[in-house]
Motif scaffolding. Structure first.
Motif, PDB file in Angstrom:
ATOM      1  N   SER A   1     -73.350 -73.657 -40.682  1.00  0.00           N
ATOM      2  CA  SER A   1     -72.749 -74.507 -39.653  1.00  0.00           C
ATOM      3  C   SER A   1     -73.818 -75.113 -38.748  1.00  0.00           C
ATOM      4  O   SER A   1     -73.764 -76.309 -38.420  1.00  0.00           O
ATOM      5  CB  SER A   1     -71.756 -73.699 -38.814  1.00  0.00           C
ATOM      6  OG  SER A   1     -70.700 -73.207 -39.614  1.00  0.00           O
TER       7      SER A   1
ATOM      8  N   LEU B   1     -61.229 -82.139 -41.077  1.00  0.00           N
ATOM      9  CA  LEU B   1     -61.837 -81.500 -42.250  1.00  0.00           C
ATOM     10  C   LEU B   1     -61.782 -79.988 -42.141  1.00  0.00           C
ATOM     11  O   LEU B   1     -61.485 -79.287 -43.119  1.00  0.00           O
ATOM     12  CB  LEU B   1     -63.278 -81.994 -42.381  1.00  0.00           C
ATOM     13  CG  LEU B   1     -64.068 -81.630 -43.633  1.00  0.00           C
ATOM     14  CD1 LEU B   1     -65.078 -82.732 -43.938  1.00  0.00           C
ATOM     15  CD2 LEU B   1     -64.807 -80.309 -43.452  1.00  0.00           C
ATOM     16  N   THR B   2     -62.056 -79.463 -40.944  1.00  0.00           N
ATOM     17  CA  THR B   2     -62.080 -78.009 -40.745  1.00  0.00           C
ATOM     18  C   THR B   2     -60.707 -77.398 -40.956  1.00  0.00           C
ATOM     19  O   THR B   2     -60.558 -76.353 -41.598  1.00  0.00           O
ATOM     20  CB  THR B   2     -62.583 -77.692 -39.325  1.00  0.00           C
ATOM     21  OG1 THR B   2     -63.886 -78.266 -39.146  1.00  0.00           O
ATOM     22  CG2 THR B   2     -62.650 -76.199 -39.095  1.00  0.00           C
ATOM     23  N   VAL B   3     -59.680 -78.038 -40.418  1.00  0.00           N
ATOM     24  CA  VAL B   3     -58.317 -77.506 -40.554  1.00  0.00           C
ATOM     25  C   VAL B   3     -57.844 -77.561 -42.001  1.00  0.00           C
ATOM     26  O   VAL B   3     -57.203 -76.629 -42.507  1.00  0.00           O
ATOM     27  CB  VAL B   3     -57.355 -78.298 -39.639  1.00  0.00           C
ATOM     28  CG1 VAL B   3     -55.912 -77.910 -39.922  1.00  0.00           C
ATOM     29  CG2 VAL B   3     -57.694 -78.055 -38.173  1.00  0.00           C
TER      30      VAL B   3
ATOM     31  N   GLN C   1     -75.540 -77.879 -40.565  1.00  0.00           N
ATOM     32  CA  GLN C   1     -74.714 -79.076 -40.636  1.00  0.00           C
ATOM     33  C   GLN C   1     -74.657 -79.790 -39.293  1.00  0.00           C
ATOM     34  O   GLN C   1     -74.550 -81.025 -39.247  1.00  0.00           O
ATOM     35  CB  GLN C   1     -73.295 -78.702 -41.088  1.00  0.00           C
ATOM     36  CG  GLN C   1     -73.204 -78.309 -42.551  1.00  0.00           C
ATOM     37  CD  GLN C   1     -73.599 -79.438 -43.477  1.00  0.00           C
ATOM     38  OE1 GLN C   1     -73.103 -80.547 -43.371  1.00  0.00           O
ATOM     39  NE2 GLN C   1     -74.511 -79.155 -44.383  1.00  0.00           N
TER      40      GLN C   1
ATOM     41  N   PRO D   1     -61.529 -82.473 -47.869  1.00  0.00           N
ATOM     42  CA  PRO D   1     -61.731 -81.146 -48.456  1.00  0.00           C
ATOM     43  C   PRO D   1     -61.035 -80.946 -49.798  1.00  0.00           C
ATOM     44  O   PRO D   1     -61.426 -80.049 -50.563  1.00  0.00           O
ATOM     45  CB  PRO D   1     -61.151 -80.193 -47.396  1.00  0.00           C
ATOM     46  CG  PRO D   1     -61.206 -80.953 -46.141  1.00  0.00           C
ATOM     47  CD  PRO D   1     -60.973 -82.377 -46.513  1.00  0.00           C
TER      48      PRO D   1
ATOM     49  N   THR E   1     -64.337 -84.308 -38.165  1.00  0.00           N
ATOM     50  CA  THR E   1     -64.741 -82.939 -38.496  1.00  0.00           C
ATOM     51  C   THR E   1     -63.623 -81.952 -38.218  1.00  0.00           C
ATOM     52  O   THR E   1     -63.431 -80.984 -38.969  1.00  0.00           O
ATOM     53  CB  THR E   1     -65.991 -82.559 -37.689  1.00  0.00           C
ATOM     54  OG1 THR E   1     -67.010 -83.537 -37.924  1.00  0.00           O
ATOM     55  CG2 THR E   1     -66.505 -81.189 -38.087  1.00  0.00           C
ATOM     56  N   ALA E   2     -62.850 -82.172 -37.154  1.00  0.00           N
ATOM     57  CA  ALA E   2     -61.723 -81.293 -36.845  1.00  0.00           C
ATOM     58  C   ALA E   2     -60.685 -81.336 -37.959  1.00  0.00           C
ATOM     59  O   ALA E   2     -60.174 -80.291 -38.400  1.00  0.00           O
ATOM     60  CB  ALA E   2     -61.089 -81.688 -35.514  1.00  0.00           C
TER      61      ALA E   2
ATOM     62  N   SER F   1     -59.637 -77.646 -44.853  1.00  0.00           N
ATOM     63  CA  SER F   1     -60.450 -76.992 -45.884  1.00  0.00           C
ATOM     64  C   SER F   1     -59.809 -75.732 -46.454  1.00  0.00           C
ATOM     65  O   SER F   1     -59.672 -75.592 -47.676  1.00  0.00           O
ATOM     66  CB  SER F   1     -61.845 -76.696 -45.337  1.00  0.00           C
ATOM     67  OG  SER F   1     -62.566 -77.890 -45.133  1.00  0.00           O
TER      68      SER F   1
ATOM     69  N   THR G   1     -66.124 -86.356 -34.173  1.00  0.00           N
ATOM     70  CA  THR G   1     -65.548 -85.069 -33.780  1.00  0.00           C
ATOM     71  C   THR G   1     -64.181 -84.839 -34.412  1.00  0.00           C
ATOM     72  O   THR G   1     -63.922 -83.778 -34.996  1.00  0.00           O
ATOM     73  CB  THR G   1     -65.425 -85.002 -32.247  1.00  0.00           C
ATOM     74  OG1 THR G   1     -66.709 -85.185 -31.666  1.00  0.00           O
ATOM     75  CG2 THR G   1     -64.851 -83.660 -31.814  1.00  0.00           C
TER      76      THR G   1
END
Length: 387
Positions: free
Chosen positions: A289, A90-92, A292, A145, A87-88, A94, A84
Motif C-alpha cells: 500500500s 476500487l478498494t470497496v 502504491q 477490480p 481509489t475508494a 476488490s 481519491t
C-alpha cells in the motif's frame, strides 16, 4: 444458452496477450487523466467573462486554462477527488470481485466488469459538470477490480512453472505501458486542440469489443476450478494455502479457531478473517500500500508539478517516456531475476526491498539536487533512474 468456446483465441499464450492488453487499457485511463492535456490548469478566473468559446484555442491561449480543471474551475484539492474516489471505489469492489469468481466463471466477472468500465468511461466522455465526472470515474474504479483480481490468479495457473515470475512480470509491465501511453494520449489530444472528453471516448471505443469477447467466450481449453469452494481437506482453507505460499513456520491456530474457520469457509467474511490472521500477509499488504501511495502520487501529480516547476511544455511526453522505459525494463528484469533466484515469497520480498531501497535513494538524490543545487538536468536524470 450455450456460449461459444472460441478455443483458438484462448490458448495460454493468447490468453496472456488479452490480459496484457486489458491491463494496458485499464491504466491508459489513469495515465491520461493525470496528463496536463486532460487534467489541465486554471490560471485566470476573470478571463472567462471575455470568452465566448471556452474550447477554442484562442480562448485557451488568452486565458491560460486548459483541460477539465480549466473548464470546471477546480482547485487542486478538487482535482485530487478524481483520484481519491476512484481509489475508494476500487478498494470497496476488490474483495467483492475476488469472491464473485467462487460463484461464476471468471470470464463472466471480467466481461461484466469491463462493460461497466466502458460505460463509466463513456459517461465521463460526455460529462457536463464536475459532479457528473467524479461520479462516473468512481464507477470506473468500482469496475476495474473485476479484471485486476482475476488475471494474476489465472496467469499463475497457466504459466510454465520455471518462468511463472517472468509471465507475471510481463503482465505487470503493461501497467507502465498503459500509464505511459495514457500520458502520451493526453499530450496528443492537447496538441490537436481536441476537447479533453475525447480521451475517455477513445478509450471506451477500444475497450468495448474486448469486454464483449470475455463476456461471451467460454473456452474449453481453460478450466477454472475456483468457482466453487474446495472440499474441506486438511490443506484446503485459504489460511493454509497462504501459509504454504509464504513458507510460514508459525504454529497452527487454536482448535476453536479452526472450527470457526470451517463455519465461515467459502464466505467473503471468512476469507477476510483468514487473511487478517496472518501477520506476514498484513505486513506485505501495508508495504504494498505504501509503495502504491508513492507511485500514485508521482503519476497523478508528477506531470503537473514538473510543468509548473520548470515551465516545461513537453512534460507529458517526458513523463510518458519515463514510465514506459523504466516500467518495461524494470518489470521484465525483476521477473527474470526472481526466476533466477528460484522464485518464492522470501526471494520476492528480498529482491523488492533491495530495488525499492535503491530507487528511494535516487529519488532523495533528485530532491537534493533540485533543492540545493538547482540543476534541472541532473535532477531529472536521478528522477528517471529512481522511477
Amino acid at each position: 444458452m450455450q456460449l461459444p468456446a472460441l478455443n483458438f483465441l484462448f490458448g495460454p499464450k493468447m490468453l496472456m496477450v488479452w490480459f496484457c492488453l486489458l491491463n494496458a487499457l485499464n491504466y491508459v485511463e489513469r495515465g491520461a487523466i493525470s496528463s496536463n492535456g486532460i487534467n489541465g490548469k486554471y490560471e485566470n478566473s476573470t478571463c472567462e467573462k471575455t470568452c465566448d468559446d471556452r474550447f477554442s484555442k484562442e480562448c485557451r491561449d488568452m486565458c491560460g486554462f486548459s483541460g477539465l480543471q480549466g473548464e470546471f474551475n477546480l482547485t487542486n484539492g478538487e482535482v485530487g477527488l478524481l483520484a481519491t474516489l476512484f481509489t475508494a471505489g476500487l478498494t470497496v469492489a476488490s474483495p467483492l470481485s475476488a469472491h464473485a469468481v467462487r460463484e461464476v466463471h471468471p470470464f463472466m466477472v471480467i466481461g461484466i466488469g469491463q462493460l461497466v468500465f466502458t460505460f463509466g468511461l463513456l459517461m465521463c466522455g460526455f460529462s457536463t459538470s464536475f459532479l457528473w465526472l467524479v461520479s462516473f470515474r468512481t464507477l470506473v474504479g468500482v469496475s476495474e477490480p473485476s479484471f485486476m483480481v482475476v488475471a494474476p490468479a489465472v496467469i499463475d495457473r497457466i504459466a510454465p512453472k520455471a518462468t511463472r515470475a517472468t509471465w507475471l512480470a510481463v503482465f505487470m509491465m503493461f501497467v507502465s505501458v498503459g500509464s505511459g501511453l495514457g500520458l502520451l494520449l493526453g499530450m496528443i489530444i492537447e496538441q490537436a486542440g481536441w476537447d479533453w472528453r475525447w480521451s475517455f471516448r477513445i478509450q471506451a471505443a477500444i475497450n468495448f469489443p474486448l469486454s464483449l469477447l470475455f463476456l461471451i467466450a467460454r473456452p474449453t481449453t481453460f478450466q477454472w476450478d475456483g468457482c466453487k469452494a474446495p472440499p474441506p481437506t486438511e490443506k484446503s482453507t485459504l489460511l493454509e494455502t497462504v501459509k504454504d505460499l509464504s513458507d510460514d513456520e508459525s504454529p497452527p491456530p487454536q482448535q476453536s479457531l479452526k472450527e470457526e474457520q470451517k463455519t465461515d469457509e467459502g464466505t467473503l467474511w471468512g476469507d477476510v478473517k483468514q487473511l487478517l490472521s496472518l501477520p506476514r500477509y498484513i505486513a506485505l499488504l501495508v508495504a504494498y500500500s505504501l509503495m502504491q501511495v508513492v507511485g500514485g502520487v508521482v503519476l497523478f501529480w508528477g506531470p503537473k508539478s514538473v510543468r509548473q516547476e520548470y515551465d516545461f511544455d513537453e512534460t507529458d511526453t517526458f513523463m510518458g517516456g519515463i514510465v514506459l522505459i523504466t516500467g518495461v525494463t524494470g518489470s521484465v528484469l525483476g521477473g527474470i531475476m526472481l526466476d533466477k533466484l528460484g522464485g518464492g515469497f522470501k526471494s520476492a520480498c528480498y529482491l523488492s526491498s533491495a530495488l525499492l531501497f535503491i530507487g528511494g535513494t535516487l529519488f532523495l538524490c533528485a530532491w537534493w539536487v533540485d533543492y540545493y543545487q538547482n540543476h534541472v538536468t541532473i535532477n531529472l536524470l536521478f528522477f528517471f533512474f529512481g522511477f
